[in-house]
Write a protein that holds these residues in place. Sequence first.
Motif, PDB file in Angstrom:
ATOM      1  N   GLY A 239       0.850  -1.182   0.000  1.00 47.85           N
ATOM      2  CA  GLY A 239       0.000   0.000   0.000  1.00 47.85           C
ATOM      3  C   GLY A 239       0.883   1.227   0.000  1.00 47.85           C
ATOM      4  N   ALA A 240       0.637   2.120   0.943  1.00 49.52           N
ATOM      5  CA  ALA A 240       1.482   3.300   1.064  1.00 49.52           C
ATOM      6  C   ALA A 240       2.891   2.923   1.509  1.00 49.52           C
ATOM      7  CB  ALA A 240       0.861   4.283   2.051  1.00 49.52           C
ATOM      8  N   ALA A 241       2.998   1.796   2.198  1.00 45.88           N
ATOM      9  CA  ALA A 241       4.298   1.304   2.660  1.00 45.88           C
ATOM     10  C   ALA A 241       4.460  -0.147   2.224  1.00 45.88           C
ATOM     11  CB  ALA A 241       4.401   1.423   4.178  1.00 45.88           C
ATOM     12  N   ALA A 242       5.668  -0.644   2.325  1.00 49.96           N
ATOM     13  CA  ALA A 242       5.933  -2.045   1.974  1.00 49.96           C
ATOM     14  C   ALA A 242       5.181  -2.975   2.917  1.00 49.96           C
ATOM     15  CB  ALA A 242       7.429  -2.319   2.052  1.00 49.96           C
ATOM     16  N   ASN A 243       4.579  -4.013   2.348  1.00 51.55           N
ATOM     17  CA  ASN A 243       3.816  -4.974   3.131  1.00 51.55           C
ATOM     18  C   ASN A 243       4.776  -5.972   3.762  1.00 51.55           C
ATOM     19  OD1 ASN A 243       2.110  -7.024   4.078  1.00 51.55           O
ATOM     20  ND2 ASN A 243       0.634  -6.712   2.425  1.00 51.55           N
ATOM     21  N   ASP A 244       4.908  -5.921   5.079  1.00 53.89           N
ATOM     22  CA  ASP A 244       5.866  -6.798   5.741  1.00 53.89           C
ATOM     23  C   ASP A 244       5.349  -8.222   5.910  1.00 53.89           C
ATOM     24  OD1 ASP A 244       3.984  -6.470   7.716  1.00 53.89           O
ATOM     25  OD2 ASP A 244       5.356  -5.670   9.223  1.00 53.89           O
ATOM     26  N   LYS A 245       4.135  -8.490   5.428  1.00 57.48           N
ATOM     27  CA  LYS A 245       3.607  -9.855   5.437  1.00 57.48           C
ATOM     28  C   LYS A 245       3.771 -10.534   4.077  1.00 57.48           C
ATOM     29  CE  LYS A 245       0.307  -8.907   9.143  1.00 57.48           C
ATOM     30  NZ  LYS A 245      -1.108  -8.906   9.566  1.00 57.48           N
ATOM     31  N   THR A 246       4.542  -9.889   3.201  1.00 55.99           N
ATOM     32  CA  THR A 246       4.864 -10.458   1.893  1.00 55.99           C
ATOM     33  C   THR A 246       6.249 -11.090   1.941  1.00 55.99           C
ATOM     34  OG1 THR A 246       3.518  -8.874   0.644  1.00 55.99           O
ATOM     35  CG2 THR A 246       5.328  -9.923  -0.535  1.00 55.99           C
ATOM     36  N   LEU A 247       6.364 -12.281   1.385  1.00 54.92           N
ATOM     37  CA  LEU A 247       7.658 -12.955   1.263  1.00 54.92           C
ATOM     38  C   LEU A 247       7.888 -13.273  -0.211  1.00 54.92           C
ATOM     39  CD1 LEU A 247      10.130 -14.174   2.697  1.00 54.92           C
ATOM     40  CD2 LEU A 247       8.885 -16.342   2.803  1.00 54.92           C
ATOM     41  N   GLY A 248       9.002 -12.778  -0.755  1.00 54.62           N
ATOM     42  CA  GLY A 248       9.311 -12.987  -2.159  1.00 54.62           C
ATOM     43  C   GLY A 248      10.469 -13.945  -2.357  1.00 54.62           C
ATOM     44  N   PHE A 249      10.488 -14.581  -3.543  1.00 54.08           N
ATOM     45  CA  PHE A 249      11.555 -15.516  -3.892  1.00 54.08           C
ATOM     46  C   PHE A 249      12.215 -15.022  -5.175  1.00 54.08           C
ATOM     47  CE2 PHE A 249       8.683 -17.767  -1.175  1.00 54.08           C
ATOM     48  CZ  PHE A 249       9.517 -18.492  -0.340  1.00 54.08           C
ATOM     49  N   TYR A 250      13.514 -14.762  -5.081  1.00 52.98           N
ATOM     50  CA  TYR A 250      14.261 -14.099  -6.150  1.00 52.98           C
ATOM     51  C   TYR A 250      15.334 -15.047  -6.671  1.00 52.98           C
ATOM     52  CZ  TYR A 250      16.440 -10.071  -8.499  1.00 52.98           C
ATOM     53  OH  TYR A 250      16.937  -9.180  -9.430  1.00 52.98           O
ATOM     54  N   LEU A 251      15.203 -15.475  -7.926  1.00 48.73           N
ATOM     55  CA  LEU A 251      16.187 -16.359  -8.545  1.00 48.73           C
ATOM     56  C   LEU A 251      17.424 -15.547  -8.908  1.00 48.73           C
ATOM     57  CD1 LEU A 251      13.722 -18.269 -10.890  1.00 48.73           C
ATOM     58  CD2 LEU A 251      14.767 -19.155  -8.798  1.00 48.73           C
ATOM     59  N   GLN A 252      18.588 -16.004  -8.421  1.00 52.47           N
ATOM     60  CA  GLN A 252      19.814 -15.241  -8.623  1.00 52.47           C
ATOM     61  C   GLN A 252      20.997 -16.192  -8.777  1.00 52.47           C
ATOM     62  OE1 GLN A 252      20.255 -11.823  -8.789  1.00 52.47           O
ATOM     63  NE2 GLN A 252      22.378 -12.267  -9.303  1.00 52.47           N
ATOM     64  N   ASN A 253      21.799 -15.966  -9.802  1.00 50.68           N
ATOM     65  CA  ASN A 253      22.998 -16.773  -9.974  1.00 50.68           C
ATOM     66  C   ASN A 253      24.071 -16.316  -8.992  1.00 50.68           C
ATOM     67  OD1 ASN A 253      25.065 -18.406 -10.866  1.00 50.68           O
ATOM     68  ND2 ASN A 253      25.549 -17.155 -12.655  1.00 50.68           N
ATOM     69  N   MET A 254      24.436 -17.174  -8.054  1.00 52.10           N
ATOM     70  CA  MET A 254      25.471 -16.856  -7.080  1.00 52.10           C
ATOM     71  C   MET A 254      26.727 -17.692  -7.316  1.00 52.10           C
ATOM     72  SD  MET A 254      23.102 -16.640  -3.668  1.00 52.10           S
ATOM     73  CE  MET A 254      21.420 -16.004  -3.776  1.00 52.10           C
ATOM     74  N   SER A 255      26.784 -18.342  -8.473  1.00 59.94           N
ATOM     75  CA  SER A 255      27.937 -19.170  -8.807  1.00 59.94           C
ATOM     76  C   SER A 255      28.980 -18.341  -9.550  1.00 59.94           C
ATOM     77  CB  SER A 255      27.501 -20.350  -9.672  1.00 59.94           C
ATOM     78  OG  SER A 255      28.614 -21.086 -10.143  1.00 59.94           O
ATOM     79  N   TYR A 256      30.232 -18.706  -9.407  1.00 56.81           N
ATOM     80  CA  TYR A 256      31.297 -17.995 -10.111  1.00 56.81           C
ATOM     81  C   TYR A 256      31.391 -18.441 -11.563  1.00 56.81           C
ATOM     82  CZ  TYR A 256      34.245 -22.177  -9.672  1.00 56.81           C
ATOM     83  OH  TYR A 256      34.743 -23.447  -9.774  1.00 56.81           O
ATOM     84  N   GLN A 257      30.648 -19.479 -11.941  1.00 58.50           N
ATOM     85  CA  GLN A 257      30.639 -19.946 -13.318  1.00 58.50           C
ATOM     86  C   GLN A 257      29.199 -20.076 -13.799  1.00 58.50           C
ATOM     87  OE1 GLN A 257      32.870 -23.621 -13.082  1.00 58.50           O
ATOM     88  NE2 GLN A 257      34.744 -22.620 -13.741  1.00 58.50           N
ATOM     89  N   SER A 258      29.019 -19.969 -15.108  1.00 59.30           N
ATOM     90  CA  SER A 258      27.694 -20.134 -15.706  1.00 59.30           C
ATOM     91  C   SER A 258      27.764 -21.139 -16.833  1.00 59.30           C
ATOM     92  CB  SER A 258      27.179 -18.788 -16.250  1.00 59.30           C
ATOM     93  OG  SER A 258      26.986 -17.863 -15.212  1.00 59.30           O
ATOM     94  N   GLU A 259      26.629 -21.753 -17.123  1.00 52.57           N
ATOM     95  CA  GLU A 259      26.555 -22.679 -18.252  1.00 52.57           C
ATOM     96  C   GLU A 259      26.922 -21.957 -19.545  1.00 52.57           C
ATOM     97  OE1 GLU A 259      23.341 -26.217 -17.614  1.00 52.57           O
ATOM     98  OE2 GLU A 259      22.567 -24.254 -18.109  1.00 52.57           O
ATOM     99  N   THR A 260      27.588 -22.674 -20.427  1.00 48.22           N
ATOM    100  CA  THR A 260      27.967 -22.115 -21.719  1.00 48.22           C
ATOM    101  C   THR A 260      27.041 -22.655 -22.804  1.00 48.22           C
ATOM    102  OG1 THR A 260      29.517 -23.920 -22.151  1.00 48.22           O
ATOM    103  CG2 THR A 260      30.368 -21.966 -20.996  1.00 48.22           C
ATOM    104  N   THR A 261      27.079 -22.027 -23.964  1.00 46.57           N
ATOM    105  CA  THR A 261      26.239 -22.475 -25.071  1.00 46.57           C
ATOM    106  C   THR A 261      26.544 -23.916 -25.484  1.00 46.57           C
ATOM    107  OG1 THR A 261      26.041 -20.208 -25.867  1.00 46.57           O
ATOM    108  CG2 THR A 261      25.501 -21.947 -27.417  1.00 46.57           C
ATOM    109  N   PRO A 262      27.822 -24.326 -25.589  1.00 47.36           N
ATOM    110  CA  PRO A 262      28.065 -25.742 -25.903  1.00 47.36           C
ATOM    111  C   PRO A 262      27.389 -26.703 -24.932  1.00 47.36           C
ATOM    112  CG  PRO A 262      30.079 -24.492 -26.190  1.00 47.36           C
ATOM    113  CD  PRO A 262      29.078 -23.549 -25.571  1.00 47.36           C
TER     114      PRO A 262
END
Length: 481
Positions: A239-262
């Motif tokens: 509403g006017a302020a952030a709803n503290d009864k909301t819990l969100g799930f955020y997908l984030q790459n925290m690895s030092y490597q990522s999949e490659t195209t091959p």
Amino acid sequence: MKTIENLVFKGGGVLGAAYIGAYQTLQDMRLAGNNDALAPTAPGTGMGGLIYGNVKRVAGTSAGSVFSMMVALGYSAETISGIVAKKDQADFADFCSPDAALHGGFCWGLNLFNWLNDQLKARLTTINANPTFADLHKMVIDPANNGRYKDLHVFAHSVVQSRTIEFSYETTPDVCIAGAVRASGSVPFFYMPWGKVLLTTQTPITKEMIEAAAKPDAASDRYIDGGVAYNYPITTFDGAAANDKTLGFYLQNMSYQSETTPELIVHGIEHWFFTKIFVEKDNTTYKVVSCAVESLFELLNYVKTLTPGTTAAMYPRLAAMTSSATAKTILQKNGELTSDDMPKLTAELTDILKKLGTYKATSGNAAEDIRAIFADIVILLFVIYAVCKGQMPDWLKALITAIKSYLADIFDPIMNFGSILGASINPPANMVFQRDAGRTVFLNCLGYQFADFWIPPCNTQRLIQSGATCTKDYLDLIMYT
């Protein structure tokens, strides 16, 4: 302890598998979900157990909208996991003709729509062929359901209006849910845009209807992936302020490597071979082979980061795992080489590859046989790459260099296109750290790519486990301290 009334799920393609583990953790801690899997009223219904927590509303974008829909339908974490396990995600890549692709996407997205509709019709009491948000809301307010169902909010991006559109009972009660979720997941250039005219139809959707509604000259609006501008709808219930009864799930790459195209291409080849050529009822061999190939990629990536001393520390263990006499001898001698070791290694590698190509299962140990063959391949490649690198003959070095150059010429433009696409549907601005960090669970995606529709089963399981671990860490740190 923090009260959770709203759940929010970010978009992220196949990485959304992490949500299964996250939701399982919420259920294990009695903050959401139910125990239907333990106490169903009838076989196969998955209903009848206790309802956990205080969750009343869920929201999501793209892949997050798919998972949000499953939560809104009152499925338990175990039931969702079972449904996902039975579904081959590659089926959602229903490619269309080149002419049809000119209208904004290479896939119809009809398989995804039909699958979503099947889940809805299995859980909602309605006469509609395509259940609507109003149908879901009737189940939400019915006291007999004891809070099992949740109000659903999903988001897509309007092409004509160039803004985010919310679909929910409050804003669009007569819109069919499967259409709204399909619109929310219309990844640009991958899925055709979803026409507005398709959102309220109660007739079966056809490819011809999708193509007609996706044309740029279509009279009505068209929708693409909501992640273009609102990939993390954490403010849905503010509403006017952030709803503290909301819990969100955020997908984030925290690895030092990522999949490659091959790697993605290898995944596609594996999937094609084991679903079209070498088909098994339970896909056991596919699971073993794909896991072995993933181990090979991980090993090669890991070797690149090692110093000679730490590499040598692996020798005794690898020596015990291989049946290659030459590799075993080299490893047991701590990497000491003779002049004829490289020819022997390449000859043994060739023989093992031939053995794999001509292998036929003659007993119930096919999976173990394939695992052993791939273990030898992985270790031989490790020895050639990490130990004998300086002893490679010039022809082999030249071949490796040529292959790298050839692959770079082909895949660099593709990766560039993919990075642009990924950036366009993964904007970070939806989350304001100071406002949202305390109500966001960051789920580690382990370096996997959101568009890997042929993701191996072992990687899916790792994502699920990562989701569970990250959520438990959050709950331990934020909610109980």
